[in-house]
Design a protein around this motif. Structure first.
Motif, PDB file in Angstrom:
ATOM      1  N   ARG A 197      -1.047  12.056  74.562  1.00 34.68           N
ATOM      2  CA  ARG A 197       0.126  12.754  75.108  1.00 34.68           C
ATOM      3  C   ARG A 197       1.320  12.646  74.172  1.00 34.68           C
ATOM      4  O   ARG A 197       2.018  13.634  73.931  1.00 34.68           O
ATOM      5  N   ARG A 198       1.569  11.448  73.684  1.00 38.25           N
ATOM      6  CA  ARG A 198       2.739  11.266  72.810  1.00 38.25           C
ATOM      7  C   ARG A 198       2.627  12.117  71.551  1.00 38.25           C
ATOM      8  O   ARG A 198       3.607  12.752  71.130  1.00 38.25           O
ATOM      9  N   THR A 199       1.446  12.144  70.948  1.00 40.84           N
ATOM     10  CA  THR A 199       1.266  12.936  69.730  1.00 40.84           C
ATOM     11  C   THR A 199       1.436  14.424  70.004  1.00 40.84           C
ATOM     12  O   THR A 199       2.140  15.128  69.272  1.00 40.84           O
ATOM     13  N   ALA A 200       0.803  14.908  71.074  1.00 44.24           N
ATOM     14  CA  ALA A 200       0.862  16.340  71.383  1.00 44.24           C
ATOM     15  C   ALA A 200       2.285  16.762  71.741  1.00 44.24           C
ATOM     16  O   ALA A 200       2.776  17.794  71.267  1.00 44.24           O
ATOM     17  N   ARG A 201       2.936  15.973  72.578  1.00 43.82           N
ATOM     18  CA  ARG A 201       4.296  16.351  72.989  1.00 43.82           C
ATOM     19  C   ARG A 201       5.281  16.217  71.843  1.00 43.82           C
ATOM     20  O   ARG A 201       6.275  16.940  71.788  1.00 43.82           O
ATOM     21  N   GLY A 202       4.990  15.282  70.920  1.00 52.72           N
ATOM     22  CA  GLY A 202       5.832  15.194  69.730  1.00 52.72           C
ATOM     23  C   GLY A 202       5.739  16.437  68.874  1.00 52.72           C
ATOM     24  O   GLY A 202       6.663  16.737  68.106  1.00 52.72           O
ATOM     25  N   LEU A 203       4.654  17.173  69.017  1.00 52.86           N
ATOM     26  CA  LEU A 203       4.464  18.437  68.302  1.00 52.86           C
ATOM     27  C   LEU A 203       4.803  19.641  69.186  1.00 52.86           C
ATOM     28  O   LEU A 203       4.401  20.761  68.891  1.00 52.86           O
ATOM     29  N   ARG A 204       5.522  19.361  70.282  1.00 53.46           N
ATOM     30  CA  ARG A 204       5.988  20.412  71.216  1.00 53.46           C
ATOM     31  C   ARG A 204       4.814  21.211  71.781  1.00 53.46           C
ATOM     32  O   ARG A 204       4.813  22.455  71.786  1.00 53.46           O
ATOM     33  N   CYS A 205       3.819  20.491  72.238  1.00 54.35           N
ATOM     34  CA  CYS A 205       2.608  21.131  72.743  1.00 54.35           C
ATOM     35  C   CYS A 205       2.344  20.640  74.165  1.00 54.35           C
ATOM     36  O   CYS A 205       2.458  19.442  74.448  1.00 54.35           O
ATOM     37  N   ASP A 206       2.010  21.562  75.073  1.00 55.43           N
ATOM     38  CA  ASP A 206       1.573  21.157  76.411  1.00 55.43           C
ATOM     39  C   ASP A 206       0.233  20.444  76.291  1.00 55.43           C
ATOM     40  O   ASP A 206      -0.582  20.779  75.426  1.00 55.43           O
ATOM     41  N   VAL A 207      -0.021  19.481  77.168  1.00 59.59           N
ATOM     42  CA  VAL A 207      -1.262  18.724  77.039  1.00 59.59           C
ATOM     43  C   VAL A 207      -1.723  18.215  78.397  1.00 59.59           C
ATOM     44  O   VAL A 207      -0.914  17.813  79.237  1.00 59.59           O
ATOM     45  N   LEU A 208      -3.031  18.296  78.625  1.00 60.95           N
ATOM     46  CA  LEU A 208      -3.690  17.682  79.772  1.00 60.95           C
ATOM     47  C   LEU A 208      -4.800  16.807  79.206  1.00 60.95           C
ATOM     48  O   LEU A 208      -5.491  17.203  78.274  1.00 60.95           O
ATOM     49  N   VAL A 209      -4.948  15.617  79.778  1.00 61.76           N
ATOM     50  CA  VAL A 209      -5.921  14.668  79.252  1.00 61.76           C
ATOM     51  C   VAL A 209      -6.780  14.148  80.398  1.00 61.76           C
ATOM     52  O   VAL A 209      -6.266  13.831  81.473  1.00 61.76           O
ATOM     53  N   GLY A 210      -8.075  14.051  80.165  1.00 60.36           N
ATOM     54  CA  GLY A 210      -8.973  13.505  81.168  1.00 60.36           C
ATOM     55  C   GLY A 210     -10.142  12.792  80.508  1.00 60.36           C
ATOM     56  O   GLY A 210     -10.466  13.060  79.344  1.00 60.36           O
ATOM     57  N   VAL A 211     -10.744  11.873  81.243  1.00 66.36           N
ATOM     58  CA  VAL A 211     -11.942  11.182  80.764  1.00 66.36           C
ATOM     59  C   VAL A 211     -13.107  11.642  81.627  1.00 66.36           C
ATOM     60  O   VAL A 211     -13.079  11.478  82.851  1.00 66.36           O
ATOM     61  N   HIS A 212     -14.098  12.254  80.999  1.00 66.02           N
ATOM     62  CA  HIS A 212     -15.269  12.770  81.708  1.00 66.02           C
ATOM     63  C   HIS A 212     -16.483  12.024  81.181  1.00 66.02           C
ATOM     64  O   HIS A 212     -16.857  12.192  80.022  1.00 66.02           O
ATOM     65  N   ALA A 213     -17.100  11.200  82.058  1.00 65.65           N
ATOM     66  CA  ALA A 213     -18.145  10.278  81.603  1.00 65.65           C
ATOM     67  C   ALA A 213     -17.511   9.392  80.530  1.00 65.65           C
ATOM     68  O   ALA A 213     -16.528   8.725  80.785  1.00 65.65           O
ATOM     69  N   GLU A 214     -18.047   9.394  79.320  1.00 66.53           N
ATOM     70  CA  GLU A 214     -17.458   8.604  78.241  1.00 66.53           C
ATOM     71  C   GLU A 214     -16.747   9.484  77.221  1.00 66.53           C
ATOM     72  O   GLU A 214     -16.422   9.040  76.119  1.00 66.53           O
ATOM     73  N   GLN A 215     -16.488  10.725  77.615  1.00 67.55           N
ATOM     74  CA  GLN A 215     -15.853  11.665  76.706  1.00 67.55           C
ATOM     75  C   GLN A 215     -14.377  11.838  77.057  1.00 67.55           C
ATOM     76  O   GLN A 215     -14.008  11.937  78.222  1.00 67.55           O
ATOM     77  N   LEU A 216     -13.564  11.877  76.022  1.00 66.72           N
ATOM     78  CA  LEU A 216     -12.147  12.170  76.179  1.00 66.72           C
ATOM     79  C   LEU A 216     -11.970  13.678  76.023  1.00 66.72           C
ATOM     80  O   LEU A 216     -12.352  14.253  75.004  1.00 66.72           O
ATOM     81  N   VAL A 217     -11.433  14.310  77.053  1.00 67.07           N
ATOM     82  CA  VAL A 217     -11.261  15.766  77.065  1.00 67.07           C
ATOM     83  C   VAL A 217      -9.761  16.065  77.034  1.00 67.07           C
ATOM     84  O   VAL A 217      -9.020  15.614  77.911  1.00 67.07           O
ATOM     85  N   VAL A 218      -9.331  16.810  76.046  1.00 65.84           N
ATOM     86  CA  VAL A 218      -7.912  17.122  75.872  1.00 65.84           C
ATOM     87  C   VAL A 218      -7.739  18.638  75.881  1.00 65.84           C
ATOM     88  O   VAL A 218      -8.452  19.354  75.158  1.00 65.84           O
ATOM     89  N   VAL A 219      -6.817  19.109  76.698  1.00 62.37           N
ATOM     90  CA  VAL A 219      -6.496  20.537  76.752  1.00 62.37           C
ATOM     91  C   VAL A 219      -5.112  20.714  76.152  1.00 62.37           C
ATOM     92  O   VAL A 219      -4.139  20.127  76.637  1.00 62.37           O
TER      93      VAL A 219
END
Length: 392
Positions: free
Chosen positions: A206-228
């Motif tokens: 979140r910090r990296t994406a928002r620092g680049l002025r980007c909307d972001v959603l983050v979730g953990v699915h099983a053992e995978q990190l999913v970033v929108v």
């Protein structure tokens, strides 16, 4: 000179304060309207909430003065009129300004409200009470922030889970809007392993994406990190920057799509790419899901198989002019242009021209290792599909 005491105001002073409470609240709201431009711009219903809270605050002052030793219950007494609405409509700093204005108005009227000789007693009581209200205000906003944070986390998890499951609906955009996602932006999904030894894998992304002025959603699915990711800038650049926040192994980016409502398409491609990425150990990190079309198709991904047919096999078949024949000859010769030219009885420059045409149509070069691999898989699968259709 008046002497400051710790005596509570007398019943006479409190009765006078009670009678004046309505006019004091009205004067406080009028002062807010005069001194606070943002208050003037508020809708009428929100201004009425503030008026209710001001009236409740002055009434609570009277009760507090009557029982100064009792534990304060100001959160419910003062903010009970409209806690949730007020917190959503008015920022904490603005609420502090509202309290300050109300206290100033009451202080200015102390001389006319207090019984003779009790002006300092009432003034001290107002100052002590304002401190208690400040603590109550902080409690209200902290409680709201905590509950809002928990709700946001659940809502974010639901949105990401819906995308992973392939849900495509306008509801997703509405849910994301409640999380601050801007409407009408592009979207891209990035997937990879969840980093080990990290308590909160969401935070760094979140910090990296928002620092680049980007909307972001983050979730953990099983053992995978999913970033929108969402926004109007170059989302692929942002994806490259946040790839460092994933765990070991490949990181795959789905295609950029038009809006969150179609982000399930990007998620499906990214997840299929992640499953197939082990077949290309030298893949860059991150790697685009479209760069893994051959591996995805061999892994059984119908979307990749259809994409190879539509983007590679079909354009080569439709090109005419010996383009498909030349590509097949180059693939069969291991990329040797002279041998390919002899095999199909043309000049090597003709081979080069046709390969350039094929690259324009497909984005793939038959003399590049990855390009030739993808072309070969696409043409083999197309031949199998064509034979299968003949059998049926």
């Amino acid at each position: 000179m008046s002497r400051v005491t710790n005596r509570p105001p007398s019943d006479a002073t409190l009765r006078r304060l009670e009678r004046a409470s309505g006019s004091l609240a009205t004067q406080a709201v009028a002062r807010m309207d005069e001194d606070l431009p943002w208050f003037r711009a508020m809708p009428a219903d929100q201004r009425s909430w503030v008026t209710l809270v001001a009236q409740a605050g002055i009434a609570s002052l009277v009760e507090w003065c009557r029982s100064p030793g009792r534990p304060p219950r100001l959160t419910g007494e003062v903010f009970g009129a409209a806690p949730r609405e007020l917190v959503r409509a008015v920022a904490l700093k603005q609420t502090v300004d509202l309290i300050k204005v109300t206290v100033e108005v009451v202080e200015e009227r102390v001389a006319s409200v207090a019984a003779p000789g009790e002006e300092e007693d009432l003034r001290l009581a107002v100052l002590q009470f304002s401190r208690e209200v400040a603590f109550a205000t902080a409690h209200v906003y902290a409680s709201f922030a905590e509950s809002r944070g928990a709700w946001d986390a659940r809502l974010e998890a639901l949105v990401v889970d819906a995308l992973v499951r392939g849900e495509r609906s306008d509801e997703l955009s509405g849910r994301a809007a409640a999380l601050g996602w801007a409407a009408g932006t592009l979207a891209l999904v990035v997937v990879g392993a969840t980093p080990s030894g990290v308590d909160d894998p969401h935070g760094p992304v979140r910090r990296t994406a928002r620092g680049l002025r980007c909307d972001v959603l983050v979730g953990v699915h099983a053992e995978q990190l999913v970033v929108v990711l969402g926004g109007t800038g170059d989302l692929e650049v942002v994806a490259e920057r946040i790839s460092d926040e994933f765990g070991d192994g490949p990181v795959v980016t789905g295609p950029v799509v038009d809006g969150l409502g179609r982000a399930a398409v990007s998620a499906a491609a990214a997840l299929a790419g992640l499953r197939a990425a082990r077949a290309w150990p030298e893949a860059p990190r991150p790697v685009a899901a479209d760069a893994l079309l051959a591996e995805r198709a061999l892994d059984g991904d119908p979307l990749a198989r259809a994409a190879l047919q539509e983007q590679v096999a079909a354009p080569l078949r439709s090109a005419g002019g010996g383009v498909l024949e030349t590509v097949q000859a180059v693939l069969n010769s291991g990329g040797n242009l002279e041998a390919s030219a002899r095999a199909i009885f043309v000049h090597p420059n003709t081979v080069r021209y046709r390969l350039k045409r094929a690259a324009e149509l497909t984005g793939l070069s038959a003399t590049d290792p990855r390009g030739s691999w993808t072309l070969q898989v696409a043409l083999v699968l197309a031949a199998l599909d064509r034979d299968r259709s003949l059998w049926h």
